[in-house]
Design a protein around this motif. Structure first.
Motif, PDB file in Angstrom:
ATOM      1  N   THR A   1      15.209  67.308 -80.921  1.00  0.00           N
ATOM      2  CA  THR A   1      16.460  67.541 -80.327  1.00  0.00           C
ATOM      3  C   THR A   1      17.360  65.913 -80.320  1.00  0.00           C
ATOM      4  O   THR A   1      18.115  65.839 -79.775  1.00  0.00           O
ATOM      5  N   ASP A   2      16.594  64.957 -80.552  1.00  0.00           N
ATOM      6  CA  ASP A   2      17.257  63.576 -80.413  1.00  0.00           C
ATOM      7  C   ASP A   2      16.944  62.868 -81.725  1.00  0.00           C
ATOM      8  O   ASP A   2      15.651  62.545 -81.991  1.00  0.00           O
ATOM      9  N   PRO A   3      17.917  62.318 -82.449  1.00  0.00           N
ATOM     10  CA  PRO A   3      17.750  61.721 -83.727  1.00  0.00           C
ATOM     11  C   PRO A   3      16.858  60.317 -83.422  1.00  0.00           C
ATOM     12  O   PRO A   3      16.037  60.044 -84.205  1.00  0.00           O
ATOM     13  N   ALA A   4      17.255  59.661 -82.401  1.00  0.00           N
ATOM     14  CA  ALA A   4      16.549  58.230 -81.994  1.00  0.00           C
ATOM     15  C   ALA A   4      15.088  58.525 -81.815  1.00  0.00           C
ATOM     16  O   ALA A   4      14.166  57.983 -82.080  1.00  0.00           O
ATOM     17  N   ALA A   5      15.066  59.425 -80.858  1.00  0.00           N
ATOM     18  CA  ALA A   5      13.363  59.715 -80.616  1.00  0.00           C
ATOM     19  C   ALA A   5      12.585  60.259 -82.015  1.00  0.00           C
ATOM     20  O   ALA A   5      11.314  59.857 -82.107  1.00  0.00           O
ATOM     21  N   LEU A   6      13.280  60.957 -82.800  1.00  0.00           N
ATOM     22  CA  LEU A   6      12.533  61.344 -84.008  1.00  0.00           C
ATOM     23  C   LEU A   6      12.299  60.125 -85.043  1.00  0.00           C
ATOM     24  O   LEU A   6      11.407  59.873 -85.445  1.00  0.00           O
ATOM     25  N   GLU A   7      13.416  59.135 -85.086  1.00  0.00           N
ATOM     26  CA  GLU A   7      13.130  58.089 -85.570  1.00  0.00           C
ATOM     27  C   GLU A   7      11.868  56.973 -84.993  1.00  0.00           C
ATOM     28  O   GLU A   7      11.094  56.659 -85.899  1.00  0.00           O
TER      29      GLU A   7
END
Length: 394
Positions: free
Chosen positions: A164-170
């Protein structure tokens, strides 16, 4: 003194040039049309070609993807966005060779009449080839990143992710050994906003037949190169899509080949930028035996083969979405081979010229004879005087 300064300055320049060249060699060359391909540290890699076969029946989509890579990376990873949770399997390694045979241009011969360079009397051989051609259900994601599946398939290790968070996925990718290009979160954000999921894949060359070799002091390390093993992803989708957005991070030009099996001929809804557009290579219904899928009989549907060269990946704006074309018009490329037209082994132009000369000569002879007849008609022979009557003797 001056000479020594010049020598030192030259040495400094040479060292700087060497450092720049070394930096260019170790800079990663990320590339992958479907996702973000990343090599390990201090290595380089580029995807020379991406080939995918896509099958869609209106509800389910299958993508069989094969990458052709170059570089000296000893391992690599990539991430593939999918609109819904995907099932993974190894793909048929021979499918693409069969498809290449189906969509290859057909050879045809066309004849020309007048001689060209290389033909008699301008040369020897009268044959001269001339090629021509003529919204998906969102995945559940309570925490910022969730691992919803993982496993191994042949040389592949994979993790299926929801976020739900692109920065967390990265950040998760970095933490778990996926060295991603800077700014990847920006490219992932549209997928996160739509609730897509992700398949993160790791690949080591030891189990990949395409692996080459890279020498290091003390031992030889296998490196990735050539055609990687194909990987198949199956997921639910009410739209025919092919993810391309993550190629914004590619550092090299992209070459994409797509073989799309669908109920009808397909065309892109819109362009995606990147300095290229899809070129149709083939459209038709091939023999199912020629395009066997997963070792079985091929789908009895329409096949559209396309090719795209993306010279400016940074300009890519989205994913390919396809729709049915206005008509199931068939198309096959043709490679023509031009040959000088002959009659009984004799160039037709020579036979034609000789025939014309003979006709011309016959016409001249006929005209000459007709002229002579008219001349004789204009000057009739003088009449012969009747004989005089005989005079009787005295």
């Amino acid at each position: 003194m001056v000479g020594g300064a010049v020598v030192r300055r030259g040495a400094v320049v040479a060292v700087l040039v060497m450092l720049v060249q070394m930096a260019a060699l170790i800079r990663p060359a990320w590339a992958c049309g479907c996702g973000a391909m990343v090599p390990g540290n201090q290595t380089s890699m580029a995807v020379r070609e991406e080939t995918s076969a896509v099958r869609w029946d209106g509800r389910t989509e299958e993508i069989l993807m094969q990458l052709t890579v170059t570089g000296d990376a000893a391992n690599a990873a990539w991430i593939m966005p999918v609109p819904t949770r995907a099932d993974l399997a190894l793909g048929d390694t021979k499918l693409f060779s069969r498809l290449d045979t189906v969509v290859a241009p057909v050879d045809k011969t066309r004849h020309y009449f007048w001689p060209r360079d290389g033909d008699w009397p301008f040369g020897g051989d009268h044959k001269k080839p001339n090629g021509a051609s003529s919204a998906a259900a969102p995945g559940a994601a309570a925490p910022p990143v969730s691992v919803v599946g993982s496993g191994e398939l042949g040389p592949f290790q994979y993790a299926q992710l929801a976020a739900t968070d692109p920065a967390a996925l990265e950040s998760w990718l970095h933490t778990n050994g996926f060295t991603m290009p800077a700014g990847l979160a920006d490219s992932l954000k549209p997928y996160v906003d739509q609730g897509w999921e992700y398949v993160a894949v790791k690949l080591a060359p030891a189990a990949n037949p395409g692996g080459a070799g890279r020498s290091v002091p003390g031992k030889a390390v296998p490196t990735l190169g050539g055609d990687l093993d194909p990987l198949k992803l199956t997921f639910a989708s009410d739209k025919l899509v092919y993810p391309m957005r993550l190629s914004q991070r590619a550092k090299t030009a992209q070459l994409l080949r797509l073989f799309v099996f669908a109920p009808h001929r397909v065309e892109p809804v819109a362009g995606i930028g990147g300095g290229g557009s899809l070129e149709t290579l083939y459209a038709g219904k091939p023999d199912p035996e020629q395009v066997r899928w997963d070792g079985g009989q091929g789908p009895a549907v329409f096949l559209t083969a396309m090719r795209n060269e993306l010279s400016r990946p940074a300009a890519i704006t989205g994913d390919y979405e396809f729709r049915a074309a206005p008509a199931d018009e068939r198309y096959q490329r043709v490679r023509y081979h031009d040959e000088l037209l002959t009659i009984g082994g004799v160039p037709a132009w020579i036979a034609t010229v000789l025939a014309v000369l003979l006709v011309f000569a016959a016409v001249l002879i006929a005209l000459r004879r007709r002229s002579n007849r008219r001349r004789w008609a204009a000057y009739p022979p003088r009449p012969v005087a009747p004989p005089r009557p005989a005079v009787p003797p005295l």
